[in-house]
Structures are given as structure tokens and as C-alpha cells.
Design an enzyme around this catalytic site. Structure first.
Site, PDB file in Angstrom:
ATOM      1  N   ASP A  37      -6.881  -2.880  -7.944  1.00  0.00           N
ATOM      2  CA  ASP A  37      -7.650  -3.750  -7.051  1.00  0.00           C
ATOM      3  C   ASP A  37      -9.123  -3.347  -6.973  1.00  0.00           C
ATOM      4  O   ASP A  37      -9.994  -4.209  -6.916  1.00  0.00           O
ATOM      5  CB  ASP A  37      -7.049  -3.738  -5.641  1.00  0.00           C
ATOM      6  CG  ASP A  37      -5.697  -4.445  -5.586  1.00  0.00           C
ATOM      7  OD1 ASP A  37      -5.469  -5.385  -6.380  1.00  0.00           O
ATOM      8  OD2 ASP A  37      -4.869  -4.060  -4.755  1.00  0.00           O
ATOM      9  N   ASP A  50      -5.629   0.589  -4.334  1.00  0.00           N
ATOM     10  CA  ASP A  50      -4.738  -0.552  -4.465  1.00  0.00           C
ATOM     11  C   ASP A  50      -4.277  -0.959  -3.071  1.00  0.00           C
ATOM     12  O   ASP A  50      -3.864  -0.110  -2.276  1.00  0.00           O
ATOM     13  CB  ASP A  50      -3.539  -0.195  -5.353  1.00  0.00           C
ATOM     14  CG  ASP A  50      -2.945  -1.416  -6.016  1.00  0.00           C
ATOM     15  OD1 ASP A  50      -3.700  -2.151  -6.683  1.00  0.00           O
ATOM     16  OD2 ASP A  50      -1.732  -1.638  -5.878  1.00  0.00           O
ATOM     17  N   TYR A  51      -4.402  -2.242  -2.774  1.00  0.00           N
ATOM     18  CA  TYR A  51      -3.984  -2.775  -1.483  1.00  0.00           C
ATOM     19  C   TYR A  51      -2.511  -3.156  -1.548  1.00  0.00           C
ATOM     20  O   TYR A  51      -2.064  -3.766  -2.516  1.00  0.00           O
ATOM     21  CB  TYR A  51      -4.797  -4.019  -1.124  1.00  0.00           C
ATOM     22  CG  TYR A  51      -6.270  -3.759  -0.978  1.00  0.00           C
ATOM     23  CD1 TYR A  51      -6.787  -3.160   0.159  1.00  0.00           C
ATOM     24  CD2 TYR A  51      -7.156  -4.123  -1.989  1.00  0.00           C
ATOM     25  CE1 TYR A  51      -8.141  -2.918   0.296  1.00  0.00           C
ATOM     26  CE2 TYR A  51      -8.520  -3.894  -1.856  1.00  0.00           C
ATOM     27  CZ  TYR A  51      -8.994  -3.296  -0.720  1.00  0.00           C
ATOM     28  OH  TYR A  51     -10.337  -3.060  -0.591  1.00  0.00           O
TER      29      TYR A  51
END
Length: 153
Positions: A37, A50-51
Site C-alpha cells: 500500500d 500495509d493497511y
């Protein structure tokens, strides 16, 4: 790349000794096709973020450090993080050359569980890079590069 060999490296270097499901080849293939992300620099170190929107429970208590680590392992985000860190490591090496020092410049992987913002861990799982893990993954890539390629008719 061999899923069992990558799995073994991740089990050894990321949250070692903790149970997690086996890594199927199809899941590894999906991870190899994915995208991080965000990659950013902070304080002279480079990070991958990273979400995640996983629902782990109804209240902030469900998003403690142990719960985040367990979610990382159940969903095999440990493998995803290892692959993202390897990609970032290789990118930094190619861009910075001899000036790249992973011990000083590679920050790690951050997994931000958005629903856990109010939890004790503020929704953040931090994985520090293991140079042994990165070297092991690079060796797997080197082995793959040396395999004879199948001839096309």
C-alpha cells in the site's frame, strides 16, 4: 519459488515458535502478484506499510498486540511482509548501491489494522527486518534463477 521453503524461513524469522497455517502454493502466488500500500522514508529509514481492515472483535480490547500478531499469522501476512521487505531491500540496493546499509536504512514492515486504532497497540503491528530472512529469500530467488528454463516449441 517454493511455498514450503518460504514458509519455513518465515516461521523461523517472523514471530518464531507461534502456530500458523501452512502456506499453500496458490496463496503464495497471490501474494507475489500483490502490491504494498505504501513505501515511505522516515528518519533515514525506509518502511513498507500495509493497511488491513480485518474485524477482530467488537471493542478496542480485541486489537491488542497479541491479537494483531495472531491475525498476522492466521492470514499469513508474515509471508506478505517478508516478500514486501525483500522487494524494498532489493529496490534500495539497486538504487543506492554501495551506499545502502540495510541495518541502518531498512526500517521494517508496518501492518496498520484500521479498526484497531483505539486498541492498546493503536492498530499497528511492526515487523523488524531480519537480514537472515532476507538473505534466505534472496538465496531462493538465486536458486530459481539458476533452474533450467523450459524450452518453448
Amino acid at each position: 519459488m517454493s511455498a514450503p521453503r518460504i514458509d519455513a524461513l518465515c516461521r523461523q524469522h517472523i514471530l518464531p515458535g507461534r502456530p500458523r497455517p501452512a502456506l499453500p502454493e496458490r496463496e503464495l502466488h497471490g501474494m507475489l502478484m500483490g502490491f504494498a500500500d505504501l513505501v515511505f522514508q522516515h528518519g533515514g529509514r525506509y518502511w513498507v506499510l500495509d493497511y488491513k481492515t480485518n474485524h477482530l472483535g467488537q471493542d478496542a480490547a480485541a486489537y491488542g498486540a497479541g491479537a494483531l500478531a495472531q491475525a498476522m499469522l492466521e492470514h499469513r501476512y508474515d509471508v506478505q511482509a517478508a516478500l514486501y521487505l525483500l522487494a524494498l531491500h532489493r529496490l534500495l540496493h539497486s538504487r543506492l548501491g554501495a551506499a545502502y546499509d540495510p541495518q541502518k536504512q531498512l526500517g521494517g514492515a508496518l501492518y496498520f489494522f484500521l479498526r484497531g486504532l483505539d486498541g492498546e497497540a493503536a492498530g499497528m503491528q511492526v515487523l523488524q527486518p531480519s537480514l537472515d530472512l532476507l538473505e534466505g529469500l534472496e538465496a531462493l530467488l538465486d536458486d530459481r534463477a539458476e533452474e533450467p528454463q523450459e524450452m518453448q516449441p
